[in-house]
Each structure stands twice: as C-alpha cells, then as structure tokens.
Write an enzyme that holds these catalytic residues in place. Structure first.
Site, mmCIF file in Angstrom:
data_model
loop_
_atom_site.group_PDB
_atom_site.id
_atom_site.type_symbol
_atom_site.label_atom_id
_atom_site.label_comp_id
_atom_site.label_asym_id
_atom_site.label_seq_id
_atom_site.Cartn_x
_atom_site.Cartn_y
_atom_site.Cartn_z
ATOM 1 N N VAL A 162 0.786 -1.160 -0.021
ATOM 2 C CA VAL A 162 0.034 0.021 -0.047
ATOM 3 C C VAL A 162 0.883 1.312 -0.008
ATOM 4 O O VAL A 162 1.947 1.339 0.806
ATOM 5 C CB VAL A 162 -0.957 -0.091 1.233
ATOM 6 C CG1 VAL A 162 -1.819 0.860 1.320
ATOM 7 C CG2 VAL A 162 -1.864 -1.012 1.283
ATOM 8 N N ASP A 201 -14.361 -10.106 7.367
ATOM 9 C CA ASP A 201 -13.320 -9.949 8.039
ATOM 10 C C ASP A 201 -13.261 -8.650 8.809
ATOM 11 O O ASP A 201 -12.245 -7.834 8.813
ATOM 12 C CB ASP A 201 -12.153 -9.739 7.317
ATOM 13 C CG ASP A 201 -10.762 -10.220 7.470
ATOM 14 O OD1 ASP A 201 -10.699 -10.796 8.634
ATOM 15 O OD2 ASP A 201 -9.817 -9.811 6.855
#
Length: 961
Positions: free
Chosen positions: A654, A764
């Site tokens: 990222v 999640d």
C-alpha cells in the site's frame, strides 16, 4: 630408499590427497549452490572450470580454497542449501539484497568454523534462527536484519565471544531477551559487542536485570518498536560506553532509573511511547546529549526540569504528553545547536520568553495545547525578526479577541524536505527508459537503495549542508575504496514511523552506462558490511538496496545475440513456410477449443475480457469510481518509491500518494502470487463503488492497466484502530473516545447490512480493518473477502470459510454458512479488544473466554479491572462499561440467532453514550491534540493479516501477536 624418506613421502602424499579432497569438496558444494539458485551471476559458474581461477563471479579463494562468497544485490532466487556447511575455510558470506532468497536458514550454517561475517540483509529468509549459529566462534558481524525470521533469539548467540555487530532488527522475532543462567548462555556474555540492534520485532517480556553489566562495551542499544514490558533495568547505567539508547515504542512501565544520568556518553536517547510513570528523569550531567525524546509517557506532574537549560549540546527535545507544569526558562532557547522543541500537550503556563538571542539553528517550537497566557516577543515575531516556526494553538493567549490573526495561533504550512544532490556545473541531458542523469550529467543505470539512519543527532530536515556533508563522506569513501563509481546522488530525505531518517542513494558507474557484476558486488558489500562509517551526526544505519538488473555483461550479451541472429533469420524463413502449414491445421483445432477456453479464462481471470475503453464483457459494475492509468499512479507515488510505502501484506503493498491538487490517497497495489486474486479484486472494486457512508472507507478509483491491479482510496491519516490500541500510533484513547469509535464502526456495518444495495457481509471485521481519520471517526475498510447478499440468499450463503482467527464466528466455521450474524460475532470481539487492548488470541488465551472467566456481575466493573487497558481511564470514569460488556457478550454468543443485529447494536451503543452524557450524534473530538495526526501509519487496505484463513485445516498455534 631409507625408511625415513619413505615415511616423509607418505605424509606428503597424504597432505596432497587431503588438499585435493577439500578442493573437490568446495567444487561440489558450489555446484550444489548453483543448482539451488537462479540468477545472473551464476552464468559465470561453468561446470568443470576452476572456481578459484578468477572467473566465478562472487567467489574468492585463498590457497585454492573458497574463503568468501559475496553475491549481494545480484538477483539471486532460491533457498540456502545445507551444502553451505561444506565450505570449511569460508570467512565471509554475504547474500544481502536478494529478495528472491527464501526459506529457512539451514542449521548447517553452524559448520563454518572460520566464518567472521554472516550478512543476509534484506532477503526473504524465514523460520527460526538455528541454534547452531552459536558454533561460529570467530563471528564478528551477524546481520540478519530485514528478513522474516520468526521464533525466539537463540541463547547460543551468547557463545559468540568475538561478536562486534549484532543486527536482528526488522524481523518477526518473538519471546524474551536471553540471559545466561549458568547452564544456557545469553546476550549478557557478549562483552566485546558494540551493537545490539533488535528493533522492529515482536519481542516481549521484561528486559532482564542481568542483561547489562560493567564489562560490556556497547555503544548502540536499539530495542525500539517491540512489545517489551516491565521496568527499565537499573543495571543499564553500568554500560557507561553507551552512546545511543532506543527503548521507544514498547510497553515499558514504572520509574525511569534514577541513575540513568550516569550514561554521560549518550548522545541520543529515545524513551517515548511507553507507559513510564514516576518523576521525569533527572538528566543532569548528560552534557553530550543531542537528541532527547521522552514523549507520550505518564510521568507524575512535574515542574520544568532544571536541566533543560544546562544540556548545551541539545539539538532536539521532545516531551509532549509528559505532564510538565510551569514556566519555560528563556535560556532554553539559547542553546547553541537547538533546532526543534516539542513540548505540546502539557501544562506549561505563564509568559513565554524566547530570549533576545535564540539559537540560529532553531526551526520549530511547538507549544500547542498548554496554558501559556502571554508571549513577550509577540511584536518581534509578528515583524519577522524570528525565523523559526512557533505554534501556540490551544493556549489561553490564542483565545483572546483578535488572537486568531496571530501567525502562531494556527498550524504552519507543512513543507517536506526536497533535497537532491545538485549537478556538478552541467546541464542534465534527457535520458531514456530506466536511465538516470548522474550529478556529472551522464545517463546511466544507478545502483539504488535506502539509507535508514536510526539515531541521527539532528532533527532538521531542510538544512542542505547536512546532506552535502554526507554526500562528501560517501564520495570520499567510494574513491578510497577504488570501486568503479563515477558519482552518487542523495535525495528525498524523510522521517518514517520509527523516526528513522530515510534517504535514497543512487550510485552511478564509472566509464560505462551500467555496473558489471563485480562492481555491484563491491558497492553493495561496502554498505551491507558497514564498511562505510558516517560521521557522528548520522550514527548507525542500515542500508536496503534494490536488486540490480542492468549488468553490463547482460547488455553486451544482448548485443552479441542480435548479431548472431542475422544468420538464424535466413534459416528461419525456410522453416517458416513449413510452419505456416502446421499453423493452419493448429488453427482449425484452436477454433474448436475457443469456447471452452473462454469459459475457463472468465472463471480464473475475471478481468480477462475487460477492455476499460469499451463496454466489453466482464466489466465490473461500477458507480462513481474513476479509472486511472498505471502511469498516473506511478507519478502520484514517486514511482512507487519505498518512502511512499505505508503498508504491506500477502496481497501486495500500500502506497501513500497525492493528486496534483494536494489530495492524499492510499493505493493498494497487488503483486504476483498475492493471496487475493482477480476475483477478490473485482469483488472489492464492485462492492466499494456502491457504498457511500461516513463510516466506510471511500473508494476513489482503480487501475487495471499494464497487468496491474490497484485500488485507490481516500487516505486515512490516523491509521488503524489496532495501531492506536497497541500504542504504535501514539494516539491515546480514553473511554469516551472508544465508545464513539465503537458506535462509528457499528454504524458502518449497519449500513453494509441494511442499506447497501445489495446488502454486504464484510467477513473480516477486526481492529486492523477499522481506520481512524483526523477526527478519530471510525471507518470500516478492506472488502476483499466480502460477500453480497442477493435476493436468493437473504438468509445465508454457503461458502468456503475465510476470515481471521480470533475474530471468526465459530458457527460459520462449523457450518460454512455465512450470515450477517457472523459480522456481529467479529464485532463483539472488536468491542472486547477496545476495552482490553489485547489481541483476540494471545499466548494461547482467547479474549472471549478470558472475559467470561474473570467477570463477576456482583462486583464493580464486573471485576474486569485486571484485564482492562490501563490507558482507558480511571475506574470512576468508566460509566456505562457494564452495559457495554453485556452487549459485547451478546454479540459473541455461540448461537447466531441469539446475537443482536447491527441495527440493535447501534441503538444500544447510542443508549450507552446518552447514559454517560455524550451526544451520540456528535462527531468524535479532533485528534489534533494527540500525537499521530500528521504521521503515516500502516494502512490495512489489503488482506495483510498473516493469520487470514482461507479454508482447509487450521494450522496449530495460529494466533496473532
């Protein structure tokens, strides 16, 4: 022939046979390495040739025996076979900066009795460090940093009596620090070692009192960014040779030892971001101290220390959130080398007096959120007499009428360091792809990497002379080392999360556009082996290089290949006619298989038929998401530089970027072999483009170009809830803020379940997937595992089990039937994690079971005092906690139909907030008064949990740390 002569000839023959056998053993071992590895330098390792004849790149021999293997930054891939143990004369082994080297470190590494340098920096080795490493009695340099090693630090390292340099930083090591006990050795026995670099791991437990003794000669002690607990041992003061001490970003508690000021040689001390209490330490007499950071601790309320103005070597003093009270002495600002003063978020009061003669190097004085009522030099500051930045925001002086007009009552515009080594009186020419113009204005392929200086003595980021000095030192070093270096460039200095100074280095070849393999090995080894020693301003460093891809041998071989191909083309023309006939026949068969192949491609590669410029099949159904080209995103992230990277995981990396208008973005970039494939990428893209809610992270766009899969999100400045609960972000969350965060996350999930079209099950939910913006508003993130609920499956979805251990709904795991109540279970675990700051599974103990076992509804706060996070606040301040716990335990009921829905959870959390006197409709208070607002924390926009479960048999002992 006499008997004596015959015996002598027998001995000589035996010696010759032994030497020949040893030489053959080295050759066999080298062939084994060649078989285990792949990479450019191995092309010179020719079967049957003599490895000691000088042709084998990276191999050095003495008396026909291999004594060094140095192949740093050469693009090697593979593992390290046990055959390495056959090199019984090996002195140096350096395989650094080969990220393709993976697998465990073989225990045969302990069979190298003469090894002095074991350097494996920046590879991808994993698994435990073998205990046999303690057999290397001659070892002086042990650098295993920046890998993926796990397990504990082997106590056997304590047997390495000659060790000078120990660097195990930036791994995944766990457990405590080994100390000798009369049976097992320990680190305390390394009395000749100068460097203990153990930061950026997961080490835990107390720092043993016996770790330090007066026989030690340590100069650098780096234990930062771990999970160490307990007191700072008083024996630390016995190591009077220490110059750098980094114990920051742990969970150390208790008083700072009163004798710590005996460390009069220390120049940099970091104790910040711990749980230290008691009085502010007395540092009188530490006259060499340059850089001091005691921030974010819970010291007793204390008057301004008398030593503030006596430490005349200070360049930087950081003590925000340390309970300081009183008026600052004007002499503090006259310290000659002072550059940065950060005393924000204290109770400093009275009048601020900068003095008539402040340091000429002073750049910033941050006193925001104090009680300062007057500023003696207000007119001079307004007139521009003082050149440094001053922040008095949130002080009484800035609440007076007209005070907002004062420059110091607002945050200054943040400027980033933009240093780059200037050209040497020449005009840089335009260069082709991958070529870079050197300071001498020559186009070349540079060797590139990142310096991470872990304890520089200065804080200035704009003083070009500092970087010019480093440039001159490096230039002189490479010149004296007779390496094939023409020039070098330094650029893009910045501070990372650990407060390391990170600088990009480019080294340019001499006399040709690219380095040969021997040249790269020489340059890389000089940096991995710490041969380059910077001056004291920069102190200790690590260097992480990129694998070099532009070897001059490869370029020459490519040119020769083009020449030889001329003859081949003529022969190929004849063969082409025959081939054309065969292709016609093959084409007829291919047409018959086309339909079947297209169906398989669509299943395995959901974007295979997607042309972003047309409306062809397979196009994701998007609502408002912008399509970016690869070139656009590369520009926004400075070519995806390492300094732009803010997170990493199994899916990929990222990066932080910015649009031309200054808007910050986070870019999730997939890599080949990631745990999330094209189908999950398409799922997340389609789902996120449909959701728009203040408590759900916003998708800006995507990239499906040049084989890349990227998602572009809004940048969330304060990172993850996990960061704040663990103390990594420096943000302190009291009970009220935790309630607001819980409500925000619940509203985000309620939106997904009830209002999104179609409804979405997140699958999640965890604290790593809840982000906090600049106002600490919670935002639900990461939809890579999410599932939409269609009309046909409104009750449940039967699907392969995926999620993160500790948060996973046991009913979903047993039945494989996913429902909205599965998210509710995970959210219940998050609620318990919010009040305990413990991992869901820690040391084999499950948070849900722990809470149930200790709670007693007949006692205050349900008897949960021992497991509550100490930073949550005083018992008297935890109004409504019992109602909160009741709700969280309903969420984690084993039966899904007994759990509340998210809409009910939202209503009950709103009721609790009203009960404690908060307005449930208000936004959380700004984080401007909390450390971390302007820092880059890790962002979980990817499925980056090492414990993400995607079906199959659960591995044993699978719990996050």
């Amino acid at each position: 022939m006499s008997a004596r002569i015959r015996r002598l000839l027998v001995v000589i023959a035996f010696i010759q046979i032994s030497i020949t056998t040893s030489q053959n053993s080295d050759r066999v071992a080298l062939q084994a390495l060649k078989h285990a590895w792949q990479g450019p330098p191995l092309s010179s390792w020719r079967d049957g040739s003599d490895p000691c004849g000088g042709d084998w790149v990276g191999i050095t021999c003495t008396n026909s025996r291999v004594t060094s293997i140095i192949l740093s930054s050469t693009g090697l891939t593979g593992g390290l076979p046990g055959d390495i143990g056959q090199f019984t004369e090996l002195v140096v082994l350096d395989l650094s900066y080969n990220t393709g080297l993976t697998g465990s470190l073989t225990s045969a590494i302990g069979n190298l009795p003469k090894l002095t340098n074991l350097i494996l920096v920046g590879c991808n080795f994993n698994g435990p460090i073998p205990k046999t490493i303690g057999n290397l009695e001659r070892l002086r340099y042990l650098s295993l940093n920046s890998n993926g090693f796990t397990g504990t630090i082997p106590a056997s390292i304590g047997r390495l009596k000659n060790l000078y340099w120990l660097d195990l930083s930036d791994n995944q090591l766990t457990g405590g620090l080994p100390v000798s006990d009369g049976v097992e050795p320990g680190l305390d026995m390394l009395t000749h070692a100068k460097h203990f670099h153990l930061g950026d791991n997961k080490l835990s437990g107390d720092i043993p009192l016996g770790l330090f003794n007066s026989n030690m000669t340590l100069i650098h002690l780096l234990f930062d960014h771990n999970s160490l607990t307990g007191n700072i041992p008083s024996t630390l003061s016995l190591v009077v040779t220490l110059e750098v001490v980094r114990l920051d970003r742990n969970s150390l508690s208790g008083d700072v030892p009163s004798n710590i000021n005996r460390l009069t040689n220390v120049t940099e001390m970091y104790l910040s971001n711990n749980l230290l209490t008691g009085p502010v330490p007395n540092l009188t007499g530490m006259n060499r101290l340059n850089y001091l950071d005691l921030s974010n601790n819970s010291f007793d309320q204390s008057d301004i220390p008398s030593w503030f103005s006596t430490l005349q070597s200070l360049t930087t003093i950081k003590m925000h959130f340390t309970n300081l009270v009183g008026e600052l002495p004007a002499t503090l600002f006259s310290i000659p080398q002072l550059q940065n003063v950060d005393l924000s978020n204290n109770r400093i009061n009275g009048s601020l007096d900068i003095s008539s003669n402040p340091s000429t190097q002073l750049e910033l004085v941050d006193l925001r959120t104090n009680l300062i009522s007057d500023f003696s030099q207000q007119r001079q500051y307004a007139a521009g007499v003082y050149t440094f930045g001053l922040i008095l925001l949130a002080n009484p002086i800035c609440t007076e009428s007209g005070a907002t007009e004062n420059e110091f009552c607002s945050l200054p515009t943040k400027t980033s360091a933009s240093y780059s080594t200037p050209s040497n009186n020449c005009v840089p020419p335009p260069c082709g792809s991958d070529l870079v113009s050197s300071p001498n204005c020559q186009c070349a392929y540079p060797f590139t990497g990142l310096f991470s200086f872990k304890a520089p003595s200065f804080s200035s980021m704009t003083n070009a002379s500092i970087y010019d000095s480093l440039h001159n030192l490096l230039t002189l070093f490479f010149r004296n080392a007779t390496l094939p270096v023409d020039s070098l460039s330094l650029k893009n200095p910045s501070r990372n999360l650990e407060d390391y100074l990170v600088i990009t280095l480019e080294v340019f070849p001499s006399g040709q556009p690219s380095f040969n393999r021997t040249g790269i090995i020489g340059v890389a080894f000089a940096l991995s082996n710490q041969t380059f020693k910077p001056k004291t301003d920069f102190n200790t460093y690590t260097f992480n290089a990129e694998s070099y891809k532009f070897f001059s041998e490869s370029i020459s071989e490519g040119a020769k290949s083009k020449t030889s191909n001329t003859g081949i083309i003529i022969g190929s023309a004849v063969g082409g006619c025959v081939l054309a006939v065969l292709l016609v026949l093959a084409g007829m068969y291919a047409i018959r298989q086309k339909g079947r192949a297209e169906k398989a491609v669509q299943h395995n590669q959901p974007f295979a038929l997607w042309d972003p410029t047309s409306a062809s099949g397979g196009v994701p159904q998007l609502k408002g998401a912008r399509s970016f080209t690869f070139e656009e995103l590369r520009k926004y992230t400075d070519n995806f530089s390492e300094t732009s990277q803010i997170g990493a995981g199994g899916y990929g990396n990222v990066y932080k970027g910015s649009f031309p208008n200054g808007q910050l973005i986070a870019i999730k970039r997939a890599r080949q072999g990631s745990t999330q494939g094209g189908l999950e990428f398409k799922t997340e893209l389609e789902l996120l483009s449909r959701v728009h809610h203040k408590n759900v992270v916003g998708l800006i766009g995507f990239c499906f170009d040049q084989g890349e899969q990227m998602l572009v999100y809004e940048y969330i400045v304060n990172g993850t809830l996990k960061d704040s609960l663990s103390g990594r972000s420096g943000i302190r969350l009291d009970w009220m803020r935790r309630l607001k965060i819980a409500l925000g996350a619940a509203r985000g999930l309620q939106y997904l379940h009830d209002l999104a079209d179609p409804p979405i099950i997140h699958r999640d939910v965890k604290t790593n997937n809840i982000l906090l913006d600049q106002r600490l508003v919670a935002k639900v993130a990461d939809f890579g595992l999410s599932k939409p609920l269609s009309d046909a499956n409104r009750t449940h979805i039967t699907t392969q089990v995926k999620g993160t251990m500790g948060y996973m709904d046991p009913e979903y795991y047993m039945t494989q039937q996913l429902t909205e109540k599965s998210d509710v279970y995970s959210f219940g675990v998050v609620m318990l994690e919010l009040i305990t700051a413990r991992n869901p599974i820690e040391r084999g103990k499950y948070i849900v079971r722990e809470v149930k076992q200790v709670m007693d509804k007949n006692k205050e706060l349900y008897n949960l005092h021992e497991i509550l996070d100490p930073t949550i606040g005083l018992s008297s301040q935890l109004k409504g906690l019992e109602k909160y716990v009741d709700l969280s335990l309903r969420c984690v009921d084993e039966k899904g139909n007994q759990r509340p829905g998210m809409s009910e959870i939202v209503k009950e959390l709103e009721s609790i907030m009203t009960f404690v006197g908060l307005n449930p409709g208000s936004e959380p208070s700004t984080s401007a008064s909390y450390e971390g607002t302007d820092k880059d924390y890790s962002h979980p926009y990817s499925n980056d949990s090492l414990f993400a479960y995607s079906g199959g048999i659960l591995p044993p002992k699978m719990h996050p740390k």
